[in-house]
Design an enzyme around this catalytic site. Sequence first.
Site, PDB file in Angstrom:
ATOM      1  N   HIS A   5      52.132  67.316   9.317  1.00 26.05           N
ATOM      2  CA  HIS A   5      52.676  65.954  10.498  1.00 26.05           C
ATOM      3  C   HIS A   5      53.856  66.417  11.009  1.00 26.05           C
ATOM      4  O   HIS A   5      54.431  67.510  10.986  1.00 26.05           O
ATOM      5  CB  HIS A   5      52.595  64.807   9.553  1.00 26.05           C
ATOM      6  CG  HIS A   5      53.605  64.784   8.554  1.00 26.05           C
ATOM      7  ND1 HIS A   5      55.057  64.569   8.777  1.00 26.05           N
ATOM      8  CD2 HIS A   5      53.721  64.887   7.273  1.00 26.05           C
ATOM      9  CE1 HIS A   5      55.616  64.662   7.896  1.00 26.05           C
ATOM     10  NE2 HIS A   5      54.918  64.802   6.481  1.00 26.05           N
ATOM     11  N   CYS A  23      55.052  67.822   2.016  1.00 21.93           N
ATOM     12  CA  CYS A  23      54.183  68.155   3.425  1.00 21.93           C
ATOM     13  C   CYS A  23      54.713  69.379   4.252  1.00 21.93           C
ATOM     14  O   CYS A  23      55.882  69.681   3.643  1.00 21.93           O
ATOM     15  CB  CYS A  23      53.846  67.004   4.331  1.00 21.93           C
ATOM     16  SG  CYS A  23      53.230  65.499   3.563  1.00 21.93           S
TER      17      CYS A  23
END
Length: 165
Positions: free
Chosen positions: A129, A141
């Site tokens: 992301h 992430c």
Amino acid sequence: MIHSPADLVLTRRGLRVLGRYLPCSIGKGGLRADKREGDGATPVGEHRITGMLYRPDRLPAPRPWAQPIRPGDLWSDASGDPGYNSPVRAPYSASHEVLRRADPLYDIVLLTDWNEEGMARRGSAIFLHQRRRAGFPTEGCVAFARPDLLWLARHIVPGARLIVR
């Protein structure tokens, strides 16, 4: 644009894909082979890109297979819950992440197959992301500058291998 899966190779230095190098941020817990829920680490290993989510109120679909993030879309991070490490809808009383965020971090989300079987305490929501800012770590992430994430989203296909080493 690629029509077959390409390898994405991630190291502490960044992501290499299709002859390009994309600087990125990883988890504040570093790269770990023994990833656990809440450790802030990015899991080492070979993963697959399984889907893409996007905010249709903020940008057009990067690819035809991308799915819109709607109000009430959540992601369960409740270890031991039947919905663990999968998309769920509000209202949802167990622990979760809101996918439709006020900030732009989840305007585009590439999903991975990390712990798709939902094994308790193994870790959830390992996404690709947008980053907050250069050098700012994630909770596990992989995060990119918006232009790089847009480029990646336009060139990636489901099944691409994400190799984290």
